[in-house]
Design a protein around this motif. Structure first.
Motif, PDB file in Angstrom:
ATOM      1  N   ARG A  88       0.812  -1.213   0.000  1.00 50.97           N
ATOM      2  CA  ARG A  88       0.000   0.000   0.000  1.00 50.97           C
ATOM      3  C   ARG A  88       0.851   1.271   0.000  1.00 50.97           C
ATOM      4  NH1 ARG A  88      -5.528  -0.562   1.425  1.00 50.97           N
ATOM      5  NH2 ARG A  88      -6.115  -2.752   1.750  1.00 50.97           N
ATOM      6  N   LEU A  89       1.921   1.309   0.817  1.00 48.44           N
ATOM      7  CA  LEU A  89       2.718   2.540   0.855  1.00 48.44           C
ATOM      8  C   LEU A  89       3.458   2.746  -0.465  1.00 48.44           C
ATOM      9  CD1 LEU A  89       6.089   2.368   1.317  1.00 48.44           C
ATOM     10  CD2 LEU A  89       5.329   1.307   3.432  1.00 48.44           C
ATOM     11  N   SER A  90       3.932   1.650  -1.053  1.00 49.59           N
ATOM     12  CA  SER A  90       4.603   1.757  -2.351  1.00 49.59           C
ATOM     13  C   SER A  90       3.627   2.237  -3.417  1.00 49.59           C
ATOM     14  CB  SER A  90       5.195   0.403  -2.752  1.00 49.59           C
ATOM     15  OG  SER A  90       6.133  -0.057  -1.808  1.00 49.59           O
ATOM     16  N   THR A  91       2.426   1.685  -3.392  1.00 47.25           N
ATOM     17  CA  THR A  91       1.393   2.105  -4.332  1.00 47.25           C
ATOM     18  C   THR A  91       1.056   3.575  -4.141  1.00 47.25           C
ATOM     19  OG1 THR A  91       0.451  -0.124  -4.367  1.00 47.25           O
ATOM     20  CG2 THR A  91      -0.964   1.669  -5.110  1.00 47.25           C
ATOM     21  N   ALA A  92       0.953   4.004  -2.879  1.00 44.33           N
ATOM     22  CA  ALA A  92       0.606   5.397  -2.605  1.00 44.33           C
ATOM     23  C   ALA A  92       1.601   6.359  -3.244  1.00 44.33           C
ATOM     24  CB  ALA A  92       0.544   5.621  -1.095  1.00 44.33           C
ATOM     25  N   LEU A  93       2.894   6.062  -3.110  1.00 45.45           N
ATOM     26  CA  LEU A  93       3.907   6.950  -3.683  1.00 45.45           C
ATOM     27  C   LEU A  93       3.912   6.873  -5.208  1.00 45.45           C
ATOM     28  CD1 LEU A  93       6.653   6.455  -1.001  1.00 45.45           C
ATOM     29  CD2 LEU A  93       5.654   8.644  -1.687  1.00 45.45           C
ATOM     30  N   CYS A  94       3.739   5.659  -5.743  1.00 42.88           N
ATOM     31  CA  CYS A  94       3.667   5.532  -7.207  1.00 42.88           C
ATOM     32  C   CYS A  94       2.460   6.282  -7.759  1.00 42.88           C
ATOM     33  CB  CYS A  94       3.596   4.052  -7.601  1.00 42.88           C
ATOM     34  SG  CYS A  94       5.135   3.146  -7.370  1.00 42.88           S
ATOM     35  N   ARG A  95       1.338   6.161  -7.085  1.00 46.03           N
ATOM     36  CA  ARG A  95       0.125   6.844  -7.547  1.00 46.03           C
ATOM     37  C   ARG A  95       0.312   8.370  -7.491  1.00 46.03           C
ATOM     38  NH1 ARG A  95      -4.376   4.107  -7.923  1.00 46.03           N
ATOM     39  NH2 ARG A  95      -4.034   2.733  -6.130  1.00 46.03           N
ATOM     40  N   ALA A  96       0.916   8.839  -6.413  1.00 48.04           N
ATOM     41  CA  ALA A  96       1.098  10.277  -6.236  1.00 48.04           C
ATOM     42  C   ALA A  96       2.007  10.872  -7.309  1.00 48.04           C
ATOM     43  CB  ALA A  96       1.659  10.564  -4.848  1.00 48.04           C
ATOM     44  N   HIS A  97       3.000  10.078  -7.739  1.00 42.14           N
ATOM     45  CA  HIS A  97       3.972  10.594  -8.709  1.00 42.14           C
ATOM     46  C   HIS A  97       3.695  10.134 -10.144  1.00 42.14           C
ATOM     47  CE1 HIS A  97       6.635  12.602  -5.930  1.00 42.14           C
ATOM     48  NE2 HIS A  97       6.754  11.528  -5.171  1.00 42.14           N
ATOM     49  N   GLY A  98       2.672   9.321 -10.343  1.00 46.23           N
ATOM     50  CA  GLY A  98       2.393   8.816 -11.677  1.00 46.23           C
ATOM     51  C   GLY A  98       3.369   7.744 -12.136  1.00 46.23           C
ATOM     52  N   TRP A  99       3.971   7.027 -11.179  1.00 44.50           N
ATOM     53  CA  TRP A  99       4.916   5.968 -11.505  1.00 44.50           C
ATOM     54  C   TRP A  99       4.214   4.620 -11.609  1.00 44.50           C
ATOM     55  CZ3 TRP A  99       8.338   7.476  -6.745  1.00 44.50           C
ATOM     56  CH2 TRP A  99       9.076   8.625  -7.035  1.00 44.50           C
ATOM     57  N   SER A 100       4.860   3.682 -12.285  1.00 43.17           N
ATOM     58  CA  SER A 100       4.444   2.284 -12.229  1.00 43.17           C
ATOM     59  C   SER A 100       5.265   1.579 -11.152  1.00 43.17           C
ATOM     60  CB  SER A 100       4.680   1.595 -13.579  1.00 43.17           C
ATOM     61  OG  SER A 100       6.065   1.332 -13.769  1.00 43.17           O
ATOM     62  N   ALA A 101       4.968   0.312 -10.926  1.00 44.36           N
ATOM     63  CA  ALA A 101       5.698  -0.450  -9.914  1.00 44.36           C
ATOM     64  C   ALA A 101       7.171  -0.625 -10.263  1.00 44.36           C
ATOM     65  CB  ALA A 101       5.049  -1.816  -9.704  1.00 44.36           C
ATOM     66  N   ALA A 102       7.556  -0.354 -11.512  1.00 44.93           N
ATOM     67  CA  ALA A 102       8.968  -0.441 -11.895  1.00 44.93           C
ATOM     68  C   ALA A 102       9.813   0.578 -11.143  1.00 44.93           C
ATOM     69  CB  ALA A 102       9.121  -0.235 -13.407  1.00 44.93           C
ATOM     70  N   SER A 103       9.164   1.556 -10.517  1.00 43.53           N
ATOM     71  CA  SER A 103       9.885   2.566  -9.735  1.00 43.53           C
ATOM     72  C   SER A 103      10.142   2.116  -8.309  1.00 43.53           C
ATOM     73  CB  SER A 103       9.099   3.882  -9.727  1.00 43.53           C
ATOM     74  OG  SER A 103       9.048   4.442 -11.030  1.00 43.53           O
ATOM     75  N   VAL A 104       9.759   0.882  -7.969  1.00 43.86           N
ATOM     76  CA  VAL A 104       9.984   0.340  -6.631  1.00 43.86           C
ATOM     77  C   VAL A 104      11.033  -0.766  -6.731  1.00 43.86           C
ATOM     78  CG1 VAL A 104       8.929  -0.736  -4.609  1.00 43.86           C
ATOM     79  CG2 VAL A 104       7.583   0.836  -6.033  1.00 43.86           C
ATOM     80  N   ILE A 105      12.143  -0.605  -6.021  1.00 47.47           N
ATOM     81  CA  ILE A 105      13.210  -1.600  -6.070  1.00 47.47           C
ATOM     82  C   ILE A 105      13.646  -1.971  -4.653  1.00 47.47           C
ATOM     83  CG2 ILE A 105      14.060  -0.822  -8.313  1.00 47.47           C
ATOM     84  CD1 ILE A 105      16.436   0.498  -6.814  1.00 47.47           C
ATOM     85  N   GLY A 106      14.327  -3.091  -4.547  1.00 43.27           N
ATOM     86  CA  GLY A 106      14.915  -3.508  -3.292  1.00 43.27           C
ATOM     87  C   GLY A 106      16.367  -3.063  -3.208  1.00 43.27           C
ATOM     88  N   HIS A 107      16.875  -2.963  -1.983  1.00 47.33           N
ATOM     89  CA  HIS A 107      18.276  -2.594  -1.789  1.00 47.33           C
ATOM     90  C   HIS A 107      19.194  -3.585  -2.510  1.00 47.33           C
ATOM     91  CE1 HIS A 107      21.223  -0.719   1.391  1.00 47.33           C
ATOM     92  NE2 HIS A 107      21.398  -0.240   0.175  1.00 47.33           N
TER      93      HIS A 107
END
Length: 289
Positions: free
Chosen positions: A148-167
């Motif tokens: 949910r938090l990852s989705t929230a930031l992606c939604r706010a910035h117009g990103w897809s899930a490709a903008s979420v990565i692991g360390h």
């Protein structure tokens, strides 16, 4: 690439996505901005803490690595504890190629190259409380909060899930988080609605534990192996084959461990619950209809 949200906008975005937010002290101005810029931001980076009771550590850091160590900490109960905002000591140096892939929203990202880019300037960072040993489960509430938090930031910035990565995808130095990042990105994209998750009819029904005997052959076995590889749990030296064998058992056991199974439960034999979570696409195999 985007201008970071304001702290208030972040809280609104998280709560709108159903995230349980806990705010700590002066988190809105607690940062390392005096060490360099924060932003434009390109994505979200996920970590595990490699410890328990990590709130104070995330807030204050250590003498060698001062806090805050992240934007927020996700505890096992699914709460997101906001501890800092701005530049935080979470990412460190990482791969130019990976950053380019995140900017271009290409997934999966390439294997990380040499550490050459300061990730603290480019990512929101979230720590997930987990020992990272492979034996400490991630409760459903915790993974739901990560989604949910990852989705929230992606939604706010117009990103897809490709903008979420692991360390672990950012640098060769790290192994966190100890769950499947492709699997988490699938969950995020489904929640975003960019690529809705296929319905149950698109997946193979559970054929029963008795189906999985050594030597069982067919397209379904290959499809299982491909899904395990996609989830980062493949233990194949060559690749998934059409015959159920020792490599499949090892791979499925790794998948069960990733789900939090322990001891005899992580025996490499598919059960209905883990099977449904693996979501094996339909094959042409009539034997399992």
């Amino acid at each position: 690439m985007a201008t970071p949200l304001t702290p208030n906008a972040l809280v609104r975005a998280l709560r709108a996505e159903g995230v349980a937010v806990r705010e700590h002290g002066a988190w809105r101005t607690h940062n390392r901005n005096h060490k360099g810029p924060w932003g434009p931001v390109n994505g979200v980076m996920l970590h595990h803490t490699a410890g328990s009771d990590s709130l104070r550590l995330c807030l204050d850091g250590t003498a060698a690595l001062p806090g805050p160590l992240c934007t927020g900490l996700i505890t096992k109960d699914g709460n997101v504890h906001l501890v800092g905002y701005g530049r935080t000591n979470h990412a460190g140096s990482g791969s130019t190629a990976v950053l380019s892939a995140v900017v271009a929203e290409k997934t999966p990202p390439p294997a990380p190259g040499p550490d050459a880019v300061d990730g603290n300037a480019h990512f929101y960072g979230f720590e997930i409380e987990n020992l990272g040993t492979g034996r400490d489960p991630y409760p459903t509430a915790q993974l739901d909060a990560v989604e949910r938090l990852s989705t929230a930031l992606c939604r706010a910035h117009g990103w897809s899930a490709a903008s979420v990565i692991g360390h672990k995808e950012w640098t060769r130095r790290k192994i966190d988080p100890s769950f499947s990042m492709p699997g988490m990105r699938t969950r995020i994209d489904a929640r975003l609605g960019l690529r809705p998750a296929p319905g149950p009819a698109s997946y193979e029904p559970f054929p029963g534990a008795a189906y999985f005997v050594p030597g069982r052959r067919g397209p379904l076995i290959t499809a299982i192996g491909r899904r395990l590889v996609a989830e980062g749990c493949g233990r194949y030296t060559v690749g998934p084959g059409p015959v159920w064998g020792a490599a499949d058992v090892r791979s499925y056991a790794a998948w069960q461990l990733a789900l939090g199974y322990r001891g005899p439960a992580a025996d490499g034999v598919p059960g209905r619950t883990s099977w449904d979570l693996l979501r094996v696409p339909r094959t042409a195999e009539e034997a399992v209809r």
